[in-house]
Write a protein that holds these residues in place. Structure first.
Motif, PDB file in Angstrom:
ATOM      1  N   ALA A   1      -2.549 -13.112  -3.193  1.00  0.00           N
ATOM      2  CA  ALA A   1      -2.839 -11.791  -3.757  1.00  0.00           C
ATOM      3  C   ALA A   1      -2.428 -10.690  -2.774  1.00  0.00           C
ATOM      4  CB  ALA A   1      -4.322 -11.681  -4.099  1.00  0.00           C
ATOM      5  N   LEU A   2      -2.717 -10.884  -1.485  1.00  0.00           N
ATOM      6  CA  LEU A   2      -2.353  -9.868  -0.498  1.00  0.00           C
ATOM      7  C   LEU A   2      -0.842  -9.811  -0.321  1.00  0.00           C
ATOM      8  CD1 LEU A   2      -5.146 -10.358   2.200  1.00  0.00           C
ATOM      9  CD2 LEU A   2      -5.029  -8.673   0.371  1.00  0.00           C
ATOM     10  N   GLY A   3      -0.188 -10.956  -0.501  1.00  0.00           N
ATOM     11  CA  GLY A   3       1.264 -11.017  -0.371  1.00  0.00           C
ATOM     12  C   GLY A   3       1.989 -10.224  -1.452  1.00  0.00           C
ATOM     13  N   ARG A   4       1.282  -9.885  -2.521  1.00  0.00           N
ATOM     14  CA  ARG A   4       1.911  -9.108  -3.592  1.00  0.00           C
ATOM     15  C   ARG A   4       1.839  -7.599  -3.333  1.00  0.00           C
ATOM     16  NH1 ARG A   4       1.270  -9.572  -8.877  1.00  0.00           N
ATOM     17  NH2 ARG A   4      -0.987  -9.357  -8.943  1.00  0.00           N
ATOM     18  N   GLY A   5       1.207  -7.221  -2.225  1.00  0.00           N
ATOM     19  CA  GLY A   5       1.072  -5.796  -1.925  1.00  0.00           C
ATOM     20  C   GLY A   5       2.363  -5.195  -1.394  1.00  0.00           C
TER      21      GLY A   5
END
Lengths: 261, 315
Positions: free
Chosen positions: B306-310
């Protein structure tokens, strides 16, 4: 021997053995920790201290993974807080992290390594010079601080070291920041692997004004994941370094990577 | 201060209610659920000093050519008492032991069956080799003195999936995965009893220390397509319908959705621990403890994605 003493002598003798009540202690330690007095002396100094439920420390009762125990410290109920200090009393390295909240809420989420069952406490300093302390005990099988990081076993960890991923979630009053920084965060307690950890992080707004400042210590888990509630904004600059001077530098923007600019 | 008489009474009661103070007896009582087919039901609890790790279902099938044992329990003592319990029911020798998967409550009784062929899927044997000692250590911490003298005994034989005939029982050995890297499910086509191992939990929150939840849900779909008369879950009561399959699937679906949603909405891991669940899930035995363990097992990867999609610019 005692039989031979007069009863009055015995009374005086026993009375002398009774410790004198410590006048400074406002209330007994709710976690009844053997280390509390030493922690207070070494970390909080002479400032007044009160145990306070308004400093919320959220963590699991039992650590499923002693290398990654999730913690949320939330002292927002106190209003303004000038310093926030987190420590794990029975860890070989006590200090976990320190925060100067400044423009951020006095709230921080992260994960820690624990070596055994330990109280995890947060002390929040209010502008009147008073420390407010909250905490909880986490049970653990242990070994989290003396186990090697996963990256120390992985040949290409260095190529991603310092890499930041993260997102901003704009809210009504504040913006939540969550970020993950690739770093082994080695404690130095494993033979042949020196202490190697991110020790300073500053978050700034786009103009470079300081939002909040963090000092991390060895017990923070590998590849730290940090959660903060910042003022409303669309860009956050992350600047920091590890204890070897390697920089951490990134800008986190609102939205998702697939979004059009 | 407690008066002396009260204190004595307290001690007497504590001794009476605490099996850990007396001779240790798991009180294993095999229940015949189909011809020659027995199950020993464990408690729907977490490991503790009272249950001594007996939270698991084990079973055995008495055939004309000997006894087949399915899982050996959490300790040397359990294994020994299981073997004694089998001996009270039949004079037939034990001819084979199966370990359904690597988890300690299913395999640490192996020591009592060292003279017999113990069979498991290859990845299970590998898993026990790698992690058995770690399991044994943590079982001591969780179940205490019940674990005395327990050591890890590796399975001696690899299971080939397929149908085997043992003394008139046609056993279909099915290789699955998802709960762990390798889950052996045994369908006795002669009696219609399905030993579902830990692919299925009944009335108890499923555990996920080695889970691949997507694969697990696929395994459950495969299981629902099998024809059986009775289903023996790894934990919880035996049933004649597929309710526990549905229940296990419902939990896993809820779990993965909850964790994904938490990661997408910016919840920190400690906040996720406090998640509310619908009553059909919250009522499962040891829900909060197992859910919190699952957060530790599964959330870091979901969160990293999820954080990698930021949107991040590395300066």
């Amino acid at each position: 021997m005692i039989k031979l003493m007069a009863p009055g002598m015995l009374f005086i003798f026993l009375y002398c053995l009774t410790p004198v009540a410590h006048t400074e202690e406002v209330s007994p330690d709710p976690l009844d920790s053997v280390m509390w007095k030493e922690m207070r002396r070494s970390l909080l100094g002479d400032a007044p201290v009160v145990f306070d439920d308004q400093v919320r420390v959220l963590l699991p009762g039992d650590a499923e993974d002693s290398m990654n125990v999730p913690v949320l410290v939330d002292a927002t109920a106190l209003g303004k807080v000038t310093r926030l200090l987190v420590f794990a009393e029975l860890n070989p390295i006590h200090k976990v992290l320190e925060m100067e909240p400044r423009q951020s809420k006095p709230l921080i989420g992260f994960r820690i390594k624990v070596q055994q069952a330990t109280p995890v406490r947060a002390a929040a300093l209010t502008p009147d010079g008073q420390w407010h302390v909250g905490g909880h005990i986490v049970e653990a099988a242990g070994g989290g601080c003396t186990a090697p990081s996963l990256s120390s076993d992985n040949e290409d960890w260095a190529s991603r070291m310092g890499e930041v991923s993260g997102r901003l979630w704009p809210g009504d009053q504040s913006t939540r920041l969550r970020m993950r920084i690739m770093h082994p965060m080695d404690t130095g307690l494993v033979s042949g692997i020196p202490a190697f950890f991110i020790n300073r992080l500053e978050l700034q707004d786009n103009a470079g004004d300081l939002l909040t400042r963090l000092f991390l210590y060895e017990p923070v888990s590998e590849n730290p994941v940090i959660t903060l509630d910042l003022p409303k904004l669309n860009v956050v600059k992350v600047q920091g370094e590890d204890n070897n001077g390697n920089p951490v530098q990134a800008r986190i923007l609102a939205g998702l990577s697939g979004d059009k600019k | 201060m407690m008066p002396v008489t009260q204190l004595l009474l307290f001690i007497v009661i504590m001794v009476m209610i605490s099996p850990a103070w007396g001779a240790k007896d798991y009180g294993l009582t095999p229940k015949e659920i189909a011809p020659g087919t027995y199950v020993l039901l464990g408690q729907n609890e977490h490991f503790n000093f009272r249950n001594g790790g007996n939270i698991v279902n084990t079973g055995f099938i008495v055939t004309e050519k000997g006894v087949i044992v399915i899982d050996t329990g959490p300790s040397r003592l359990y294994g020994e008492q299981l073997r004694t319990a089998i001996g009270k029911i039949t004079d037939q020798p034990i001819v084979k032991v199966f370990n359904t998967h690597l988890h300690p409550d299913h395999i640490l009784g192996n020591q009592a069956f060292e003279d017999i062929q113990i069979a498991a899927l290859p990845s299970t044997i590998e898993g026990i080799r790698e992690q058995g000692e770690l399991f044994n250590d943590s079982m001591y911490r969780l179940a205490g003195a019940w674990m005395a003298g327990t050591r890890v005994v590796l399975p001696t034989q690899s299971v080939n999936p397929g149908v085997v005939d043992v003394g008139g029982h046609r056993l279909r050995l099915i290789e699955m995965d998802g709960h762990s890297h390798a889950d052996l499910v045994i369908l006795d086509q002669t009696t219609g009893v399905l030993f579902a191992a830990d692919v299925v939990f009944h009335g108890r929150t499923p555990t996920t220390p080695h889970a691949d939840v997507t694969r697990w849900m696929q395994a459950l779909d495969t299981l629902s397509s099998l024809k059986f008369k009775l289903l023996v879950p790894g934990h919880g009561h035996v049933v004649s319908d597929s309710l526990p399959i549905v229940q296990t699937r419902e939990y896993l679906e809820w779990l993965i959705n909850r964790l994904s949603q938490a990661a997408e909405t910016g919840q920190t891991m400690a906040e996720v621990l406090e998640s509310d669940a619908p009553s059909s899930i919250a009522k499962l035995a040891v829900f909060r403890e197992e859910f919190q363990r699952s957060v530790a097992h599964l959330f870091p990867d979901i969160e990293a994605k999820a954080l990698g999609r930021g949107r991040v610019e590395q300066d």
